[in-house]
Design an enzyme around this catalytic site. Structure first.
Site, PDB file in Angstrom:
ATOM      1  N   LYS A  15       0.848  -1.219   0.000  1.00  0.00           N
ATOM      2  CA  LYS A  15       0.000   0.000   0.000  1.00  0.00           C
ATOM      3  C   LYS A  15       0.870   1.252   0.000  1.00  0.00           C
ATOM      4  O   LYS A  15       2.048   1.225   0.396  1.00  0.00           O
ATOM      5  CB  LYS A  15      -0.947   0.006   1.201  1.00  0.00           C
ATOM      6  CG  LYS A  15      -0.268  -0.021   2.589  1.00  0.00           C
ATOM      7  CD  LYS A  15       0.133   1.320   3.163  1.00  0.00           C
ATOM      8  CE  LYS A  15       0.797   1.176   4.536  1.00  0.00           C
ATOM      9  NZ  LYS A  15       1.571   2.325   4.963  1.00  0.00           N
ATOM     10  N   ALA A 100       9.604  -0.599   5.060  1.00  0.00           N
ATOM     11  CA  ALA A 100       9.473   0.372   3.977  1.00  0.00           C
ATOM     12  C   ALA A 100       8.303   1.326   4.145  1.00  0.00           C
ATOM     13  O   ALA A 100       8.205   2.321   3.431  1.00  0.00           O
ATOM     14  CB  ALA A 100       9.330  -0.369   2.652  1.00  0.00           C
ATOM     15  N   ASP A 139      -2.331  -1.276  10.441  1.00  0.00           N
ATOM     16  CA  ASP A 139      -2.419  -1.211   8.982  1.00  0.00           C
ATOM     17  C   ASP A 139      -3.078  -2.443   8.384  1.00  0.00           C
ATOM     18  O   ASP A 139      -3.085  -2.597   7.160  1.00  0.00           O
ATOM     19  CB  ASP A 139      -1.014  -1.062   8.374  1.00  0.00           C
ATOM     20  CG  ASP A 139      -0.583   0.390   8.311  1.00  0.00           C
ATOM     21  OD1 ASP A 139      -1.427   1.271   8.531  1.00  0.00           O
ATOM     22  OD2 ASP A 139       0.611   0.635   8.039  1.00  0.00           O
TER      23      ASP A 139
HETATM   24  O1  C5P Z   1      -0.354  -1.338  15.098  1.00  0.00           O
HETATM   25  P1  C5P Z   1       1.079  -1.604  14.829  1.00  0.00           P
HETATM   26  O2  C5P Z   1       1.608  -2.760  15.612  1.00  0.00           O
HETATM   27  O3  C5P Z   1       1.397  -1.706  13.374  1.00  0.00           O
HETATM   28  O4  C5P Z   1       1.843  -0.309  15.315  1.00  0.00           O
HETATM   29  C1  C5P Z   1       3.226  -0.310  15.534  1.00  0.00           C
HETATM   30  C2  C5P Z   1       3.563   0.875  16.413  1.00  0.00           C
HETATM   31  O5  C5P Z   1       3.385   2.085  15.674  1.00  0.00           O
HETATM   32  C3  C5P Z   1       2.702   1.024  17.636  1.00  0.00           C
HETATM   33  O6  C5P Z   1       3.235   0.318  18.699  1.00  0.00           O
HETATM   34  C4  C5P Z   1       2.747   2.516  17.881  1.00  0.00           C
HETATM   35  O7  C5P Z   1       3.956   2.859  18.511  1.00  0.00           O
HETATM   36  C5  C5P Z   1       2.821   3.087  16.477  1.00  0.00           C
HETATM   37  N1  C5P Z   1       1.510   3.493  15.950  1.00  0.00           N
HETATM   38  C6  C5P Z   1       0.875   4.598  16.469  1.00  0.00           C
HETATM   39  N2  C5P Z   1      -0.326   4.992  15.965  1.00  0.00           N
HETATM   40  C7  C5P Z   1      -0.885   4.338  14.938  1.00  0.00           C
HETATM   41  C8  C5P Z   1      -0.249   3.215  14.378  1.00  0.00           C
HETATM   42  C9  C5P Z   1       0.951   2.811  14.904  1.00  0.00           C
HETATM   43  O8  C5P Z   1       1.381   5.246  17.403  1.00  0.00           O
HETATM   44  N3  C5P Z   1      -2.049   4.759  14.449  1.00  0.00           N
END
Ligand code: C5P
Length: 296
Positions: A15, A100, A139
């Site tokens: 994406k 990436a 995501d």
């Molecule tokens: O949800 P995911 O595990 O992909 O997110 C990885 C990290 O990115 C989270 O632990 C957080 O620190 C940050 N994040 C965030 N806000 C979001 C998505 C991700 O702060 N909307």
């Protein structure tokens, strides 16, 4: 007795965040965002074969195939949510670069959910499937949608773009390029939380700007925005240096995707990209990833 083996296969697209505004930080530490996302023709392929227990292999040696891989986490979460007893062996053909900001790992996880759901007599409905996807990563839910979309919240609220707006994105040609290094998403969000408050944009202002683009006639180029850039560019100076050069030398709309390190430029269908590719190679060397692809 011969064993019945059926292998199913699915495409797991990467994406691009064409518009990514971060509107604030939530009490749970995640960030609130408003983002326009399109899936790419670039992506991985995931195969599933029935087996006892869960395992996976990958065509690329730099991808861990142990329990830390989101594909296996997705399989275990799916089994727990549905009571599914059958296991499976996954094989991943990786084409999307990792680290990436192209959502490769999240897309693979959703591909696993889709494969597992497809082999059930009573598949999960969209809502529980979306909740399961959201529990795996911010995501993930976007990969359950088909077509350019707006995502809100921490990524769990996904809405397809109205057709008139989606048509200004789908089919657009993009050049994706990534330096040899990756960028950790938690690190990038951490930079915002730690002192780049200028990166937060008021939600009302962001929604108004987005609504104007959706309702208007302007091309994709006028939509591009990434509120992560300021924080990321401060440390990884090779990125803004190249993006500025691509803007000034070729007049192209150039941006970082998500938290990086992949970047992209939008180009017209018949545009000769060889000088642009040469400029990228000159700046980032032969180990840079480069792909001429398009928005789905
Ligand atoms: O949800 P995911 O595990 O992909 O997110 C990885 C990290 O990115 C989270 O632990 C957080 O620190 C940050 N994040 C965030 N806000 C979001 C998505 C991700 O702060 N909307």
């Amino acid at each position: 007795m011969s064993r019945f083996v059926s292998t199913s296969s699915i495409f797991a697209p990467a994406k691009l965040n064409l518009f990514l505004a971060i509107t604030g930080r939530r009490p749970d530490g995640f960030h609130e965002l408003v983002s326009v996302v399109a899936q790419l023709a670039l992506g991985d392929t995931l195969q599933l074969e029935p087996d006892e227990g869960w395992s996976m292999t990958c065509g690329s040696s730099d991808v861990p195939v142990d329990e830390t891989n989101l594909v296996l986490k997705a399989a275990r979460a799916f089994a727990a949510a549905t009571g599914e007893r059958r296991g499976g062996r996954f094989h991943l053909e990786k084409r999307t670069p990792v680290g990436a900001g192209l959502g490769g790992g999240s897309s693979d996880a959703v591909a696993a959910l889709r494969l597992l759901n497809a082999r059930r007599a009573q598949p999960l409905e969209t809502r529980p499937l979306t909740e399961l996807a959201a529990s795996l990563g911010s995501d993930c839910p976007l990969f359950l949608a088909d077509g350019p979309l707006v995502m809100r919240g921490r990524g769990e609220r996904v809405e397809l773009l109205p057709q008139r707006a989606a048509r200004r994105l789908s089919g657009r040609r993009v050049l994706i390029f990534k330096p040899a290094f990756g960028i950790s998403t938690p690190w990038a969000y951490g930079q915002l939380a730690a002192g780049a408050p200028a990166s937060y944009r008021p939600a009302a202002e962001v929604e108004a700007a987005l609504a104007r683009w959706i309702e208007g006639e302007d091309p994709a180029e006028t939509l591009l925005w990434n509120g992560m850039e300021e924080a990321v560019f401060r440390k990884f100076v090779a990125i803004p240096t190249l993006l500025d050069e691509l803007r000034s030398a070729f007049g192209l709309a150039a941006r970082l995707s998500g938290s990086g390190s992949a970047c992209y430029v939008l180009v017209e269908k018949d545009y000769d990209v060889s000088p642009v590719m040469q400029a990228i190679r000159n700046a980032w060397g032969e180990s840079a990833f480069l792909m001429d692809t398009y928005l789905r």
